[in-house]
Design a protein around this motif. Structure first.
Motif, PDB file in Angstrom:
ATOM      1  N   ALA A 111       0.820  -1.213   0.000  1.00  0.00           N
ATOM      2  CA  ALA A 111       0.000   0.000   0.000  1.00  0.00           C
ATOM      3  C   ALA A 111       0.857   1.268   0.000  1.00  0.00           C
ATOM      4  CB  ALA A 111      -0.931   0.001   1.212  1.00  0.00           C
ATOM      5  N   LEU A 112       1.986   1.218   0.665  1.00  0.00           N
ATOM      6  CA  LEU A 112       2.861   2.390   0.757  1.00  0.00           C
ATOM      7  C   LEU A 112       3.836   2.515  -0.413  1.00  0.00           C
ATOM      8  CD1 LEU A 112       3.740   2.285   4.565  1.00  0.00           C
ATOM      9  CD2 LEU A 112       2.113   3.796   3.416  1.00  0.00           C
ATOM     10  N   SER A 113       3.911   1.497  -1.268  1.00  0.00           N
ATOM     11  CA  SER A 113       4.895   1.476  -2.352  1.00  0.00           C
ATOM     12  C   SER A 113       4.779   2.658  -3.304  1.00  0.00           C
ATOM     13  CB  SER A 113       4.776   0.187  -3.159  1.00  0.00           C
ATOM     14  OG  SER A 113       5.267  -0.882  -2.418  1.00  0.00           O
ATOM     15  N   LYS A 114       3.588   3.152  -3.494  1.00  0.00           N
ATOM     16  CA  LYS A 114       3.426   4.250  -4.457  1.00  0.00           C
ATOM     17  C   LYS A 114       4.219   5.489  -4.052  1.00  0.00           C
ATOM     18  CE  LYS A 114      -0.852   5.406  -2.223  1.00  0.00           C
ATOM     19  NZ  LYS A 114      -2.212   5.003  -2.218  1.00  0.00           N
ATOM     20  N   TRP A 115       4.525   5.648  -2.777  1.00  0.00           N
ATOM     21  CA  TRP A 115       5.284   6.813  -2.327  1.00  0.00           C
ATOM     22  C   TRP A 115       6.746   6.732  -2.697  1.00  0.00           C
ATOM     23  CZ3 TRP A 115       2.514  10.822  -1.304  1.00  0.00           C
ATOM     24  CH2 TRP A 115       1.213  10.640  -0.884  1.00  0.00           C
ATOM     25  N   SER A 116       7.232   5.553  -3.092  1.00  0.00           N
ATOM     26  CA  SER A 116       8.618   5.418  -3.530  1.00  0.00           C
ATOM     27  C   SER A 116       8.871   6.179  -4.820  1.00  0.00           C
ATOM     28  CB  SER A 116       8.962   3.945  -3.749  1.00  0.00           C
ATOM     29  OG  SER A 116       8.883   3.238  -2.550  1.00  0.00           O
ATOM     30  N   MET A 117       7.848   6.444  -5.565  1.00  0.00           N
ATOM     31  CA  MET A 117       7.991   7.141  -6.850  1.00  0.00           C
ATOM     32  C   MET A 117       7.998   8.659  -6.677  1.00  0.00           C
ATOM     33  SD  MET A 117       8.422   4.762  -8.977  1.00  0.00           S
ATOM     34  CE  MET A 117       8.207   5.530 -10.559  1.00  0.00           C
ATOM     35  N   LEU A 118       7.910   9.146  -5.462  1.00  0.00           N
ATOM     36  CA  LEU A 118       7.905  10.586  -5.211  1.00  0.00           C
ATOM     37  C   LEU A 118       9.118  11.256  -5.848  1.00  0.00           C
ATOM     38  CD1 LEU A 118       6.636  13.007  -3.686  1.00  0.00           C
ATOM     39  CD2 LEU A 118       8.141  12.419  -1.783  1.00  0.00           C
ATOM     40  N   ASP A 119      10.262  10.612  -5.769  1.00  0.00           N
ATOM     41  CA  ASP A 119      11.481  11.194  -6.316  1.00  0.00           C
ATOM     42  C   ASP A 119      11.414  11.364  -7.824  1.00  0.00           C
ATOM     43  OD1 ASP A 119      14.217  12.071  -6.210  1.00  0.00           O
ATOM     44  OD2 ASP A 119      14.620  10.210  -7.252  1.00  0.00           O
ATOM     45  N   VAL A 120      10.859  10.389  -8.520  1.00  0.00           N
ATOM     46  CA  VAL A 120      10.751  10.484  -9.971  1.00  0.00           C
ATOM     47  C   VAL A 120       9.883  11.678 -10.347  1.00  0.00           C
ATOM     48  CG1 VAL A 120       9.971   9.282 -12.055  1.00  0.00           C
ATOM     49  CG2 VAL A 120      11.130   8.005 -10.232  1.00  0.00           C
ATOM     50  N   PHE A 121       8.811  11.881  -9.608  1.00  0.00           N
ATOM     51  CA  PHE A 121       7.944  13.028  -9.880  1.00  0.00           C
ATOM     52  C   PHE A 121       8.649  14.342  -9.545  1.00  0.00           C
ATOM     53  CE2 PHE A 121       4.722   9.658  -8.977  1.00  0.00           C
ATOM     54  CZ  PHE A 121       4.367   9.476 -10.298  1.00  0.00           C
ATOM     55  N   ALA A 122       9.459  14.349  -8.503  1.00  0.00           N
ATOM     56  CA  ALA A 122      10.212  15.555  -8.147  1.00  0.00           C
ATOM     57  C   ALA A 122      11.203  15.914  -9.256  1.00  0.00           C
ATOM     58  CB  ALA A 122      10.943  15.363  -6.819  1.00  0.00           C
ATOM     59  N   VAL A 123      11.881  14.915  -9.822  1.00  0.00           N
ATOM     60  CA  VAL A 123      12.808  15.162 -10.927  1.00  0.00           C
ATOM     61  C   VAL A 123      12.043  15.723 -12.132  1.00  0.00           C
ATOM     62  CG1 VAL A 123      14.348  14.067 -12.612  1.00  0.00           C
ATOM     63  CG2 VAL A 123      14.531  13.495 -10.197  1.00  0.00           C
ATOM     64  N   ALA A 124      10.876  15.170 -12.405  1.00  0.00           N
ATOM     65  CA  ALA A 124      10.070  15.663 -13.523  1.00  0.00           C
ATOM     66  C   ALA A 124       9.689  17.127 -13.318  1.00  0.00           C
ATOM     67  CB  ALA A 124       8.819  14.803 -13.690  1.00  0.00           C
ATOM     68  N   LEU A 125       9.328  17.488 -12.099  1.00  0.00           N
ATOM     69  CA  LEU A 125       8.990  18.888 -11.806  1.00  0.00           C
ATOM     70  C   LEU A 125      10.196  19.802 -11.966  1.00  0.00           C
ATOM     71  CD1 LEU A 125       6.623  18.487  -8.727  1.00  0.00           C
ATOM     72  CD2 LEU A 125       6.006  19.189 -11.054  1.00  0.00           C
ATOM     73  N   VAL A 126      11.367  19.332 -11.538  1.00  0.00           N
ATOM     74  CA  VAL A 126      12.586  20.133 -11.685  1.00  0.00           C
ATOM     75  C   VAL A 126      12.896  20.346 -13.168  1.00  0.00           C
ATOM     76  CG1 VAL A 126      15.095  20.108 -11.342  1.00  0.00           C
ATOM     77  CG2 VAL A 126      13.576  19.508  -9.453  1.00  0.00           C
ATOM     78  N   VAL A 127      12.760  19.298 -13.967  1.00  0.00           N
ATOM     79  CA  VAL A 127      13.004  19.420 -15.409  1.00  0.00           C
ATOM     80  C   VAL A 127      12.050  20.445 -16.017  1.00  0.00           C
ATOM     81  CG1 VAL A 127      12.833  18.210 -17.633  1.00  0.00           C
ATOM     82  CG2 VAL A 127      13.998  17.127 -15.701  1.00  0.00           C
ATOM     83  N   LEU A 128      10.782  20.362 -15.662  1.00  0.00           N
ATOM     84  CA  LEU A 128       9.804  21.324 -16.183  1.00  0.00           C
ATOM     85  C   LEU A 128      10.144  22.753 -15.755  1.00  0.00           C
ATOM     86  CD1 LEU A 128       6.450  19.396 -15.708  1.00  0.00           C
ATOM     87  CD2 LEU A 128       7.573  19.972 -17.860  1.00  0.00           C
ATOM     88  N   ALA A 129      10.522  22.916 -14.502  1.00  0.00           N
ATOM     89  CA  ALA A 129      10.850  24.257 -14.003  1.00  0.00           C
ATOM     90  C   ALA A 129      12.095  24.818 -14.682  1.00  0.00           C
ATOM     91  CB  ALA A 129      11.039  24.221 -12.490  1.00  0.00           C
ATOM     92  N   LEU A 130      13.123  23.986 -14.852  1.00  0.00           N
ATOM     93  CA  LEU A 130      14.367  24.454 -15.461  1.00  0.00           C
ATOM     94  C   LEU A 130      14.190  24.759 -16.945  1.00  0.00           C
ATOM     95  CD1 LEU A 130      17.010  22.151 -13.778  1.00  0.00           C
ATOM     96  CD2 LEU A 130      16.641  24.580 -13.369  1.00  0.00           C
ATOM     97  N   ASN A 131      13.393  23.968 -17.619  1.00  0.00           N
ATOM     98  CA  ASN A 131      13.190  24.215 -19.046  1.00  0.00           C
ATOM     99  C   ASN A 131      12.386  25.491 -19.286  1.00  0.00           C
ATOM    100  OD1 ASN A 131      14.676  22.139 -20.122  1.00  0.00           O
ATOM    101  ND2 ASN A 131      12.972  20.704 -20.144  1.00  0.00           N
ATOM    102  N   GLY A 132      11.721  25.981 -18.270  1.00  0.00           N
ATOM    103  CA  GLY A 132      10.975  27.227 -18.402  1.00  0.00           C
ATOM    104  C   GLY A 132      11.846  28.458 -18.223  1.00  0.00           C
ATOM    105  N   ARG A 133      13.049  28.298 -17.727  1.00  0.00           N
ATOM    106  CA  ARG A 133      13.961  29.431 -17.523  1.00  0.00           C
ATOM    107  C   ARG A 133      14.668  29.787 -18.821  1.00  0.00           C
ATOM    108  NH1 ARG A 133      17.193  28.298 -11.914  1.00  0.00           N
ATOM    109  NH2 ARG A 133      15.417  28.539 -10.532  1.00  0.00           N
ATOM    110  N   ALA A 134      15.012  31.050 -18.944  1.00  0.00           N
ATOM    111  CA  ALA A 134      15.728  31.505 -20.139  1.00  0.00           C
ATOM    112  C   ALA A 134      17.138  30.920 -20.167  1.00  0.00           C
ATOM    113  CB  ALA A 134      15.806  33.029 -20.143  1.00  0.00           C
ATOM    114  N   PHE A 135      17.559  30.458 -21.309  1.00  0.00           N
ATOM    115  CA  PHE A 135      18.914  29.942 -21.562  1.00  0.00           C
ATOM    116  C   PHE A 135      19.271  28.723 -20.708  1.00  0.00           C
ATOM    117  CE2 PHE A 135      19.114  34.595 -22.268  1.00  0.00           C
ATOM    118  CZ  PHE A 135      19.208  34.559 -23.648  1.00  0.00           C
ATOM    119  N   THR A 136      18.271  27.988 -20.230  1.00  0.00           N
ATOM    120  CA  THR A 136      18.538  26.802 -19.422  1.00  0.00           C
ATOM    121  C   THR A 136      17.746  25.624 -19.982  1.00  0.00           C
ATOM    122  OG1 THR A 136      18.849  28.155 -17.447  1.00  0.00           O
ATOM    123  CG2 THR A 136      18.449  25.826 -17.110  1.00  0.00           C
TER     124      THR A 136
END
Length: 172
Positions: A111-136
């Motif tokens: 039941a708790l296994s789904k929380w192990s993927m939190l990191d993958v989602f965090a990386v995805a959010l970082v990628v989205l945030a960085l790609n929105g910056r100018a020249f990054t």
């Protein structure tokens, strides 16, 4: 029950345990490599490139004063997945002695296994945030794939072990 039937059941049980232990071992190796190999490559101004692993990201968050976020990511991306694998090994080694408790613990882990993927989602959010910056720009690296596959294998292993223990309980 004849001796031959009992011997066949023990062989089958041993084979199932062998395969689950192999999956758990592979899962642990993939998780550790996934945590330490580059997970993200960030390029700024089309010249400066930096690679970061998941572990580096947690250390950077801690060093920058984001202790709570670093602790949250550490808990769900390092401690929990490796603890889940360790409990899977423990369930195989001593599960026969206390099958009902083992089944309950494995059900909770599933039941708790789904929380192990939190990191993958965090990386995805970082990628989205960085790609929105100018020249990054940012690219996902091999660490994320290894980590994701390791988490997937640990989840499959724990689920298979839980089904196996449930089957053994119903056969009693």
């Amino acid at each position: 029950m004849t001796f031959e039937t009992h011997a066949a059941q023990v062989r089958t049980l041993t084979q199932i345990h062998y395969w689950i232990m192999l999956l758990l071992t592979l899962s642990a190796v993939l998780i550790v490599y996934g945590l330490t190999l580059p997970a993200l490559q960030v390029t700024s101004f089309y010249v400066f490139t930096r690679e970061m692993s998941i572990y580096d990201g947690i250390r950077t968050l801690h060093a920058q004063g984001d202790v709570w976020l670093a602790a949250l990511l550490f808990t769900f991306t390092v401690a929990f997945p490796l603890t889940k694998v360790a409990i899977g090994f423990l369930a195989i080694l001593v599960g026969g002695a206390v099958p009902r408790l083992t089944h309950a613990v494995l059900a909770l882990l599933s039941a708790l296994s789904k929380w192990s993927m939190l990191d993958v989602f965090a990386v995805a959010l970082v990628v989205l945030a960085l790609n929105g910056r100018a020249f990054t720009t940012s690219n996902v690296e091999i660490g994320v794939a290894l980590f994701t596959f390791g988490i997937f294998l640990s989840t499959v292993s724990v689920h298979a072990l839980r089904l196996h223990v449930a089957q053994a309980l119903s056969a009693r």
